[in-house]
Design a protein around this motif. Structure first.
Motif, PDB file in Angstrom:
ATOM      1  N   ILE A   3       0.815  -1.210   0.000  1.00  0.00           N
ATOM      2  CA  ILE A   3       0.000   0.000   0.000  1.00  0.00           C
ATOM      3  C   ILE A   3       0.853   1.267   0.000  1.00  0.00           C
ATOM      4  O   ILE A   3       0.524   2.243  -0.677  1.00  0.00           O
ATOM      5  N   GLY A   4       1.970   1.262   0.711  1.00  0.00           N
ATOM      6  CA  GLY A   4       2.854   2.428   0.730  1.00  0.00           C
ATOM      7  C   GLY A   4       3.457   2.708  -0.636  1.00  0.00           C
ATOM      8  O   GLY A   4       3.607   3.863  -1.036  1.00  0.00           O
ATOM      9  N   SER A   8       2.803   5.942  -3.019  1.00  0.00           N
ATOM     10  CA  SER A   8       3.900   6.712  -3.593  1.00  0.00           C
ATOM     11  C   SER A   8       3.741   6.866  -5.107  1.00  0.00           C
ATOM     12  O   SER A   8       3.942   7.952  -5.649  1.00  0.00           O
ATOM     13  N   VAL A   9       3.365   5.788  -5.779  1.00  0.00           N
ATOM     14  CA  VAL A   9       3.211   5.812  -7.234  1.00  0.00           C
ATOM     15  C   VAL A   9       2.068   6.735  -7.661  1.00  0.00           C
ATOM     16  O   VAL A   9       2.159   7.433  -8.666  1.00  0.00           O
ATOM     17  N   THR A  10       0.978   6.750  -6.887  1.00  0.00           N
ATOM     18  CA  THR A  10      -0.224   7.501  -7.283  1.00  0.00           C
ATOM     19  C   THR A  10      -0.326   8.882  -6.663  1.00  0.00           C
ATOM     20  O   THR A  10      -1.130   9.703  -7.097  1.00  0.00           O
ATOM     21  N   GLY A  11       0.445   9.132  -5.612  1.00  0.00           N
ATOM     22  CA  GLY A  11       0.350  10.415  -4.916  1.00  0.00           C
ATOM     23  C   GLY A  11      -0.828  10.484  -3.963  1.00  0.00           C
ATOM     24  O   GLY A  11      -1.175  11.554  -3.468  1.00  0.00           O
ATOM     25  N   SER A  13      -2.781   9.047  -0.367  1.00  0.00           N
ATOM     26  CA  SER A  13      -2.386   8.534   0.941  1.00  0.00           C
ATOM     27  C   SER A  13      -2.869   7.088   1.101  1.00  0.00           C
ATOM     28  O   SER A  13      -3.817   6.651   0.436  1.00  0.00           O
ATOM     29  N   ALA A  14      -2.246   6.380   2.010  1.00  0.00           N
ATOM     30  CA  ALA A  14      -2.677   5.013   2.307  1.00  0.00           C
ATOM     31  C   ALA A  14      -4.105   5.009   2.824  1.00  0.00           C
ATOM     32  O   ALA A  14      -4.888   4.108   2.504  1.00  0.00           O
ATOM     33  N   ASP A  15      -4.468   6.024   3.604  1.00  0.00           N
ATOM     34  CA  ASP A  15      -5.845   6.125   4.100  1.00  0.00           C
ATOM     35  C   ASP A  15      -6.837   6.267   2.950  1.00  0.00           C
ATOM     36  O   ASP A  15      -7.904   5.665   2.966  1.00  0.00           O
ATOM     37  N   THR A  16      -6.475   7.081   1.959  1.00  0.00           N
ATOM     38  CA  THR A  16      -7.347   7.249   0.791  1.00  0.00           C
ATOM     39  C   THR A  16      -7.491   5.930   0.052  1.00  0.00           C
ATOM     40  O   THR A  16      -8.597   5.560  -0.366  1.00  0.00           O
ATOM     41  N   LEU A  17      -6.407   5.197  -0.100  1.00  0.00           N
ATOM     42  CA  LEU A  17      -6.457   3.912  -0.793  1.00  0.00           C
ATOM     43  C   LEU A  17      -7.351   2.922  -0.048  1.00  0.00           C
ATOM     44  O   LEU A  17      -8.150   2.216  -0.667  1.00  0.00           O
ATOM     45  N   ARG A  18      -7.254   2.902   1.265  1.00  0.00           N
ATOM     46  CA  ARG A  18      -8.121   2.012   2.061  1.00  0.00           C
ATOM     47  C   ARG A  18      -9.583   2.431   1.909  1.00  0.00           C
ATOM     48  O   ARG A  18     -10.477   1.596   1.803  1.00  0.00           O
ATOM     49  N   LEU A  47      -6.669   3.748 -10.432  1.00  0.00           N
ATOM     50  CA  LEU A  47      -6.473   4.988  -9.679  1.00  0.00           C
ATOM     51  C   LEU A  47      -6.172   6.164 -10.595  1.00  0.00           C
ATOM     52  O   LEU A  47      -6.626   7.282 -10.337  1.00  0.00           O
ATOM     53  N   LYS A  48      -5.460   5.924 -11.680  1.00  0.00           N
ATOM     54  CA  LYS A  48      -5.214   6.993 -12.657  1.00  0.00           C
ATOM     55  C   LYS A  48      -6.535   7.429 -13.290  1.00  0.00           C
ATOM     56  O   LYS A  48      -6.774   8.620 -13.501  1.00  0.00           O
TER      57      LYS A  48
END
Length: 145
Positions: A3-4, A8-11, A13-18, A47-48
Motif C-alpha cells: 500500500i505504501g 507513492s506511485v499515485t500520490g 495517501s494510504a488512508d485514501t487507498l483504504r 487509480l489513474k
C-alpha cells in the motif's frame, strides 16, 4: 506492491487507498500470507482513471457508478461523450449560479452606506430581497438618545 508503494506511485495517501477499497472504487487486493495487501498494475490504472475523472469534476459516487461498466467493457466512446455532456451541462449551471452570486455580492457591496468602522446588528446587515442592495445602518445602542 504494498500500500505504501501504491501511495507513492499515485500520490494518494494510504488512508485514501483504504477508503477507495471500502467504497468499491478499487477491487480488493490479494492478501499476502502476512496479511499485507498486494496491489498490481490494474490498481494503478484504476487509480489513474479515478484521478482523471475527479479532475474533470466527477464525484466519487459518479465514478463508482462508471466502474462496473468499465470492468465489463460497456463504457465506450458514446457513454463517455454522454457523461461528459451531462457534466458540461452541470458546470454551465454552476457557472451561471456563481455569476448570479457575484452579481448579488457586487450589488450588496456597492449598497453599503454606513461608516467603515460602524458596528452592525444582524438585522441591519440582512437582505430582505436577495439581489437588492443592502442598506447597512449602524447599530443602535440601547443608551443612545
Amino acid at each position: 506492491m504494498k500500500i505504501g508503494e501504491l501511495a507513492s506511485v499515485t500520490g494518494l495517501s494510504a488512508d485514501t487507498l483504504r477508503y477507495y477499497e471500502k467504497m468499491a472504487v478499487l477491487d480488493p487486493p490479494v492478501r499476502q500470507a502476512n496479511g499485507y495487501r498486494h496491489y498490481n498494475q490494474q490498481h494503478v490504472e484504476r487509480l489513474k482513471f479515478v484521478q482523471s475523472a475527479k479532475a474533470l469534476g466527477f464525484s466519487l459516487a459518479e465514478i463508482v457508478a462508471f466502474i462496473p461498466r468499465l470492468g465489463v467493457g460497456q463504457f465506450g466512446r458514446a457513454e463517455i461523450e454522454h457523461e461528459l455532456r451531462v457534466k458540461l451541462h452541470e458546470v454551465g449551471r454552476e457557472i451561471a449560479r456563481l455569476q448570479e452570486l457575484e452579481r448579488h455580492l457586487t450589488v450588496t457591496f456597492e449598497g453599503l452606506s454606513c461608516k467603515f468602522d460602524a458596528p452592525l446588528s444582524t438585522g441591519a446587515a440582512t437582505v430582505d430581497d436577495p439581489g437588492q442592495a443592502v442598506r447597512v445602518r449602524p447599530l443602535k445602542r440601547a443608551n443612545a438618545p
